[in-house]
Scaffold this active site. Structure first.
Site, PDB file in Angstrom:
ATOM      1  N   SER A  12       0.858  -1.187   0.000  1.00 16.93           N
ATOM      2  CA  SER A  12       0.000   0.000   0.000  1.00 16.93           C
ATOM      3  C   SER A  12       0.892   1.234   0.000  1.00 16.93           C
ATOM      4  O   SER A  12       1.679   1.442   0.936  1.00 16.93           O
ATOM      5  CB  SER A  12      -0.879   0.022   1.245  1.00 16.93           C
ATOM      6  OG  SER A  12      -1.361   1.342   1.440  1.00 16.93           O
ATOM      7  N   HIS A  37      -1.113  -1.231  -4.451  1.00 13.48           N
ATOM      8  CA  HIS A  37      -2.411  -0.929  -3.812  1.00 13.48           C
ATOM      9  C   HIS A  37      -2.480   0.565  -3.498  1.00 13.48           C
ATOM     10  O   HIS A  37      -1.623   1.107  -2.810  1.00 13.48           O
ATOM     11  CB  HIS A  37      -2.527  -1.764  -2.542  1.00 13.48           C
ATOM     12  CG  HIS A  37      -3.806  -1.606  -1.782  1.00 13.48           C
ATOM     13  ND1 HIS A  37      -4.951  -2.313  -2.096  1.00 13.48           N
ATOM     14  CD2 HIS A  37      -4.134  -0.835  -0.713  1.00 13.48           C
ATOM     15  CE1 HIS A  37      -5.920  -1.992  -1.239  1.00 13.48           C
ATOM     16  NE2 HIS A  37      -5.454  -1.085  -0.395  1.00 13.48           N
ATOM     17  N   ASP A  39      -4.676   3.647  -1.990  1.00 11.58           N
ATOM     18  CA  ASP A  39      -5.745   3.941  -1.035  1.00 11.58           C
ATOM     19  C   ASP A  39      -6.299   5.344  -1.241  1.00 11.58           C
ATOM     20  O   ASP A  39      -5.623   6.338  -0.956  1.00 11.58           O
ATOM     21  CB  ASP A  39      -5.205   3.815   0.396  1.00 11.58           C
ATOM     22  CG  ASP A  39      -5.000   2.363   0.805  1.00 11.58           C
ATOM     23  OD1 ASP A  39      -5.952   1.573   0.674  1.00 11.58           O
ATOM     24  OD2 ASP A  39      -3.887   2.026   1.250  1.00 11.58           O
ATOM     25  N   MET A  41      -9.000   8.063  -0.092  1.00 12.17           N
ATOM     26  CA  MET A  41      -9.833   8.395   1.078  1.00 12.17           C
ATOM     27  C   MET A  41     -10.396   9.798   0.934  1.00 12.17           C
ATOM     28  O   MET A  41      -9.711  10.697   0.429  1.00 12.17           O
ATOM     29  CB  MET A  41      -8.986   8.333   2.346  1.00 12.17           C
ATOM     30  CG  MET A  41      -8.294   6.998   2.554  1.00 12.17           C
ATOM     31  SD  MET A  41      -7.475   6.954   4.145  1.00 12.17           S
ATOM     32  CE  MET A  41      -6.610   5.387   4.022  1.00 12.17           C
ATOM     33  N   HIS A  70      -8.273   1.108  -4.139  1.00 10.12           N
ATOM     34  CA  HIS A  70      -9.187   0.858  -3.015  1.00 10.12           C
ATOM     35  C   HIS A  70      -9.879   2.170  -2.679  1.00 10.12           C
ATOM     36  O   HIS A  70      -9.264   3.062  -2.103  1.00 10.12           O
ATOM     37  CB  HIS A  70      -8.359   0.324  -1.841  1.00 10.12           C
ATOM     38  CG  HIS A  70      -9.131   0.072  -0.588  1.00 10.12           C
ATOM     39  ND1 HIS A  70      -8.511  -0.170   0.621  1.00 10.12           N
ATOM     40  CD2 HIS A  70     -10.476   0.018  -0.340  1.00 10.12           C
ATOM     41  CE1 HIS A  70      -9.433  -0.373   1.545  1.00 10.12           C
ATOM     42  NE2 HIS A  70     -10.628  -0.246   0.994  1.00 10.12           N
ATOM     43  N   MET A  72     -12.094   4.374  -0.585  1.00 10.22           N
ATOM     44  CA  MET A  72     -12.749   4.569   0.714  1.00 10.22           C
ATOM     45  C   MET A  72     -13.436   5.926   0.635  1.00 10.22           C
ATOM     46  O   MET A  72     -13.032   6.905   1.280  1.00 10.22           O
ATOM     47  CB  MET A  72     -11.697   4.496   1.831  1.00 10.22           C
ATOM     48  CG  MET A  72     -11.200   3.071   2.055  1.00 10.22           C
ATOM     49  SD  MET A  72      -9.627   2.992   2.906  1.00 10.22           S
ATOM     50  CE  MET A  72      -8.535   3.215   1.500  1.00 10.22           C
ATOM     51  N   MET A 141     -11.409  -6.274   5.170  1.00  8.40           N
ATOM     52  CA  MET A 141     -10.600  -5.336   5.950  1.00  8.40           C
ATOM     53  C   MET A 141     -10.328  -5.936   7.327  1.00  8.40           C
ATOM     54  O   MET A 141     -11.253  -6.381   8.016  1.00  8.40           O
ATOM     55  CB  MET A 141     -11.346  -3.998   6.135  1.00  8.40           C
ATOM     56  CG  MET A 141     -11.512  -3.159   4.888  1.00  8.40           C
ATOM     57  SD  MET A 141      -9.979  -2.669   4.070  1.00  8.40           S
ATOM     58  CE  MET A 141      -9.112  -1.769   5.367  1.00  8.40           C
ATOM     59  N   PHE A 147      -6.357   4.533   8.137  1.00  4.06           N
ATOM     60  CA  PHE A 147      -4.965   4.778   8.504  1.00  4.06           C
ATOM     61  C   PHE A 147      -4.131   3.509   8.351  1.00  4.06           C
ATOM     62  O   PHE A 147      -4.641   2.407   8.564  1.00  4.06           O
ATOM     63  CB  PHE A 147      -4.879   5.261   9.959  1.00  4.06           C
ATOM     64  CG  PHE A 147      -5.715   6.486  10.218  1.00  4.06           C
ATOM     65  CD1 PHE A 147      -5.226   7.751   9.899  1.00  4.06           C
ATOM     66  CD2 PHE A 147      -7.003   6.365  10.715  1.00  4.06           C
ATOM     67  CE1 PHE A 147      -6.019   8.879  10.094  1.00  4.06           C
ATOM     68  CE2 PHE A 147      -7.797   7.484  10.921  1.00  4.06           C
ATOM     69  CZ  PHE A 147      -7.306   8.755  10.607  1.00  4.06           C
ATOM     70  N   GLY A 148      -2.861   3.702   8.037  1.00  8.15           N
ATOM     71  CA  GLY A 148      -1.918   2.590   8.053  1.00  8.15           C
ATOM     72  C   GLY A 148      -1.439   2.363   9.487  1.00  8.15           C
ATOM     73  O   GLY A 148      -1.698   3.166  10.384  1.00  8.15           O
ATOM     74  N   GLY A 149      -0.758   1.247   9.675  1.00  4.43           N
ATOM     75  CA  GLY A 149      -0.080   1.007  10.947  1.00  4.43           C
ATOM     76  C   GLY A 149      -0.972   0.621  12.114  1.00  4.43           C
ATOM     77  O   GLY A 149      -0.543   0.692  13.260  1.00  4.43           O
ATOM     78  N   ASP A 177      -6.559  -6.634   3.970  1.00  3.24           N
ATOM     79  CA  ASP A 177      -5.927  -5.313   4.073  1.00  3.24           C
ATOM     80  C   ASP A 177      -6.034  -4.826   5.511  1.00  3.24           C
ATOM     81  O   ASP A 177      -7.138  -4.682   6.035  1.00  3.24           O
ATOM     82  CB  ASP A 177      -6.666  -4.359   3.114  1.00  3.24           C
ATOM     83  CG  ASP A 177      -6.058  -2.967   3.053  1.00  3.24           C
ATOM     84  OD1 ASP A 177      -4.981  -2.744   3.640  1.00  3.24           O
ATOM     85  OD2 ASP A 177      -6.679  -2.103   2.391  1.00  3.24           O
ATOM     86  N   GLY A 178      -4.857  -4.577   6.112  1.00  3.78           N
ATOM     87  CA  GLY A 178      -4.825  -4.011   7.447  1.00  3.78           C
ATOM     88  C   GLY A 178      -4.056  -4.886   8.424  1.00  3.78           C
ATOM     89  O   GLY A 178      -4.458  -6.005   8.697  1.00  3.78           O
ATOM     90  N   GLY A 179      -2.918  -4.382   8.884  1.00  6.04           N
ATOM     91  CA  GLY A 179      -2.155  -5.110   9.889  1.00  6.04           C
ATOM     92  C   GLY A 179      -1.533  -6.399   9.399  1.00  6.04           C
ATOM     93  O   GLY A 179      -1.228  -7.289  10.200  1.00  6.04           O
ATOM     94  N   GLY A 199       1.149  -2.191   4.151  1.00  9.61           N
ATOM     95  CA  GLY A 199       1.729  -0.849   4.059  1.00  9.61           C
ATOM     96  C   GLY A 199       2.960  -0.746   4.930  1.00  9.61           C
ATOM     97  O   GLY A 199       4.095  -0.893   4.465  1.00  9.61           O
ATOM     98  N   SER A 200       2.735  -0.559   6.230  1.00  9.23           N
ATOM     99  CA  SER A 200       3.872  -0.353   7.125  1.00  9.23           C
ATOM    100  C   SER A 200       4.823  -1.543   7.132  1.00  9.23           C
ATOM    101  O   SER A 200       6.041  -1.363   7.214  1.00  9.23           O
ATOM    102  CB  SER A 200       3.389  -0.007   8.530  1.00  9.23           C
ATOM    103  OG  SER A 200       2.302  -0.812   8.892  1.00  9.23           O
TER     104      SER A 200
END
Ligand code: DX5
Ligand code: ZN
Length: 230
Positions: A12, A37, A39, A41, A70, A72, A141, A147-149, A177-179, A199-200
């Protein structure tokens, strides 16, 4: 690109240097990213703002793999054509973004793009059942988008398993997607996800000047997902 269920890592760019997207994309692709990816928003559907079609069009020139957008945002439909014209390969819309997700998926496919449907952590798996013949990807999700991270929400694992079973033989990807990290990747891959957004966990420790860590991070997530743990 022909459909396949092998593990794909989709960094991401939310975690990239926003002033240097061109070189960041070149770096992650050179380091083994399968998809890119993106994002989007709107500060309304989610409590954060990123960018719109002009920037997506600008970064498209740097993507040689597959650009997954993606969204959002709410509403979605008035912007579908603009993101398609900006060069998206796949456009993913949230089921929570409006009353007519089926119409949105039709609108996305009408542009020639692949269509994805995303579910927030609080949305049950069952909502996608009537949509599976009208989409190319379901995005589960595992954080609340914005938010990332953030920390991985474990209830997503059962949801992935349920959706993967519902999909059966259809050529539909399951994206998460996420974590996503080397620790959580095996959990989601085992449950049936084939596209892992991170992402992170991809961008940490690296930069366009020192992109080696991007590659190490991508390989670590992929190896964990594939169960090789090297
Ligand atoms: C969150 C975004 C994600 C985000 C993931 O709203 O949709 O794509 O960048 O970031 P990590 O991998 O850091 O959780
Ligand atoms: Zn995302």
């Amino acid at each position: 690109m022909p459909f396949d269920r092998s593990i794909k890592i989709a960094p991401s760019i939310l975690s990239a240097d926003f002033a240097d997207f061109g070189r960041e994309i070149a770096a992650i692709e050179a380091q083994g990213a399968d998809w890119v990816h993106v994002d989007v928003m709107d500060g309304h559907f989610v409590p954060n703002l990123t960018f719109g079609p002009p920037l997506v069009r600008a970064i498209r020139k740097h993507v040689t793999t597959f650009m997954d957008v993606h969204l959002m945002i709410a509403p979605v439909d008035p912007f579908v054509e603009a993101f398609a014209e900006a060069g998206a390969d796949l456009i993913c819309a949230h089921v929570e973004a409006g009353p007519h997700i089926h119409r949105t998926l039709q609108a996305i496919r009408a542009t020639g793009c692949k269509a994805g449907v995303a579910l927030n952590p609080g949305t049950p798996a069952a909502v996608v059942e009537p949509l599976l013949d009208h989409c190319d990807m379901v995005l589960v999700m595992t954080v609340n988008p914005g938010f990332g991270g953030q920390n991985f929400i474990h209830s997503g694992i059962g949801k992935i398993r349920t959706i993967r079973a519902m999909i059966g033989d259809r050529p539909v990807h399951v994206q998460v997607d996420g974590g996503v990290t080397p620790e959580t990747a095996p959990l989601v891959a085992r449950a049936g996800a084939d596209v892992l957004v991170a992402g992170s966990a991809v961008f940490r420790g690296g930069s366009v000047e020192t992109p080696g860590p991007y590659g190490e991070n991508i390989r670590a997530i992929r190896a964990a997902a594939e169960g090789t743990y090297v």
